[in-house]
Write an enzyme that holds these catalytic residues in place. Sequence first.
Site, PDB file in Angstrom:
ATOM      1  N   CYS A   5       0.809  -1.213   0.000  1.00 17.74           N
ATOM      2  CA  CYS A   5       0.000   0.000   0.000  1.00 17.74           C
ATOM      3  C   CYS A   5       0.846   1.268   0.000  1.00 17.74           C
ATOM      4  O   CYS A   5       0.317   2.368   0.180  1.00 17.74           O
ATOM      5  CB  CYS A   5      -0.936  -0.011   1.212  1.00 17.74           C
ATOM      6  SG  CYS A   5      -1.991  -1.469   1.263  1.00 17.74           S
ATOM      7  N   LYS A  40      -8.189  -0.232  10.641  1.00 15.81           N
ATOM      8  CA  LYS A  40      -8.193  -1.286   9.625  1.00 15.81           C
ATOM      9  C   LYS A  40      -7.201  -2.352  10.060  1.00 15.81           C
ATOM     10  O   LYS A  40      -6.016  -2.080  10.255  1.00 15.81           O
ATOM     11  CB  LYS A  40      -7.791  -0.707   8.271  1.00 15.81           C
ATOM     12  CG  LYS A  40      -7.676  -1.776   7.187  1.00 15.81           C
ATOM     13  CD  LYS A  40      -7.401  -1.154   5.844  1.00 15.81           C
ATOM     14  CE  LYS A  40      -7.211  -2.228   4.787  1.00 15.81           C
ATOM     15  NZ  LYS A  40      -6.923  -1.652   3.478  1.00 15.81           N
ATOM     16  N   GLU A  55      -6.026   5.004  17.153  1.00 14.72           N
ATOM     17  CA  GLU A  55      -6.033   5.235  15.699  1.00 14.72           C
ATOM     18  C   GLU A  55      -7.171   6.184  15.320  1.00 14.72           C
ATOM     19  O   GLU A  55      -6.998   7.101  14.522  1.00 14.72           O
ATOM     20  CB  GLU A  55      -6.220   3.913  14.942  1.00 14.72           C
ATOM     21  CG  GLU A  55      -4.963   3.061  14.798  1.00 14.72           C
ATOM     22  CD  GLU A  55      -3.976   3.631  13.784  1.00 14.72           C
ATOM     23  OE1 GLU A  55      -4.235   4.708  13.213  1.00 14.72           O
ATOM     24  OE2 GLU A  55      -2.935   2.991  13.580  1.00 14.72           O
ATOM     25  N   LYS A 113     -12.764  -1.800   9.973  1.00 13.57           N
ATOM     26  CA  LYS A 113     -12.717  -2.821   8.938  1.00 13.57           C
ATOM     27  C   LYS A 113     -11.835  -3.962   9.367  1.00 13.57           C
ATOM     28  O   LYS A 113     -10.736  -3.680   9.832  1.00 13.57           O
ATOM     29  CB  LYS A 113     -12.148  -2.171   7.671  1.00 13.57           C
ATOM     30  CG  LYS A 113     -11.976  -3.099   6.526  1.00 13.57           C
ATOM     31  CD  LYS A 113     -11.382  -2.362   5.377  1.00 13.57           C
ATOM     32  CE  LYS A 113     -11.035  -3.402   4.332  1.00 13.57           C
ATOM     33  NZ  LYS A 113     -10.187  -2.875   3.316  1.00 13.57           N
TER      34      LYS A 113
HETATM   35  C1  PBG Z   1      -6.647  -1.624   0.216  1.00 14.21           C
HETATM   36  C2  PBG Z   1      -7.973  -2.200   0.491  1.00 14.21           C
HETATM   37  C3  PBG Z   1      -8.246  -3.527   0.779  1.00 14.21           C
HETATM   38  C4  PBG Z   1      -9.612  -3.623   0.985  1.00 14.21           C
HETATM   39  C5  PBG Z   1     -10.147  -2.357   0.805  1.00 14.21           C
HETATM   40  N1  PBG Z   1      -9.105  -1.483   0.527  1.00 14.21           N
HETATM   41  C6  PBG Z   1      -7.366  -4.707   0.778  1.00 14.21           C
HETATM   42  C7  PBG Z   1      -6.256  -4.857   1.708  1.00 14.21           C
HETATM   43  O1  PBG Z   1      -6.019  -4.051   2.603  1.00 14.21           O
HETATM   44  O2  PBG Z   1      -5.554  -5.825   1.521  1.00 14.21           O
HETATM   45  C8  PBG Z   1     -10.313  -4.895   1.343  1.00 14.21           C
HETATM   46  C9  PBG Z   1     -11.754  -4.927   1.074  1.00 14.21           C
HETATM   47  C10 PBG Z   1     -12.373  -6.273   1.161  1.00 14.21           C
HETATM   48  O3  PBG Z   1     -11.775  -7.290   1.529  1.00 14.21           O
HETATM   49  O4  PBG Z   1     -13.560  -6.316   0.847  1.00 14.21           O
HETATM   50  N2  PBG Z   1      -6.654  -0.728  -0.794  1.00 14.21           N
END
Ligand code: PBG
Length: 324
Positions: free
Chosen positions: A130, A195, A233, A248
């Site tokens: 990322c 996240k 966070e 998430k």
């Molecule tokens: C990263 C991102 C991810 C998801 C949303 N944005 C993948 C990751 O962090 O590996 C995952 C979404 C999902 O699993 O539905 N840009």
Amino acid sequence: MSFPRDRLRRLRRSETLRRMVRENKLSCDDFILPLFVVEGSGLREPIVSMPGVYRFSLDQIVDEAKRVADLGVPAVILFGIPGQKDARGSGADAEDGITQRAVSAIKAGVPDLCVMTDVCLCEYTDHGHCGIVDQGRVLNDPSVERLAQTALSHARAGADVVAPSDMMDGRVAAIRHILDDHDFDDIPIMSYAAKYSSAFYGPFRDAAESTPQFGDRRAYQMDPPNRREALREMQLDLDEGADVLMIKPALAYLDIVADARSNFDVPIAAYHVSGEYSMIHAAAERGWIDGERAMEEALMCIKRAGADLILSYAAAEVAARLDS
Ligand code: PBG
């Protein structure tokens, strides 16, 4: 007083009574539908690991956005999959990048639909991380710079909300600054604030071709056992200027959603991620569960835990079944 005077079953006797005392109700307004966009034309490619989810080419995605808006879903969040990837993720902030073109096309075709963008580099980098990688490490500050440029390019293309999902430190502040400096002070930031480094993202990484080519994301995404850290966070992102805080994944992290709800007065979003979605479909295909009911229950419970906004691949199918 208690039983036999108190009988909680009294108010469960009929659907009418249950309706009247129901504490929460799913509404189309709660939903944000993720959409994948790819280069090419005439494409509506099914994603094998996510039944009912497709990758659309630009010409097709506007029709899909119209359909979704007609179902009453107020927002989509776009994930672009570029034709070419490189080490710095050049496609992420390209003026004519896939996401930028998709934003403009959807805004032109369906102006009232809220178009959000996922701000990250992983779909655009050849290594799948990322951020910017040096000697096997993902560098924070150089990545933040790229992410800020990416958010700006999305705003220029017409995005209504930008949503950074990279988990670099300081990226919300950097994005707020760059947007404000370029007259986009009215564009909200929905931060993927808590996240986690989760196994539930598996199907998404197939869909977005964003699996890391080496290592994993544990050095930047949160460690699943941590709860208090999520509050830090979220507080930091708020202090940096986030308008909406996202948690998430959602289902296995409802304690974090509830914590967020009770600690912060901003809108809380939760992402019902790919794995959570696909598990329900997979079990339903085998006849092991009622997929429609399970999906609605999952989304309902995310709302009950305290989410105002729910990102879900099931948003359109569920919206089509809701009566409002
Ligand atoms: C990263 C991102 C991810 C998801 C949303 N944005 C993948 C990751 O962090 O590996 C995952 C979404 C999902 O699993 O539905 N840009």
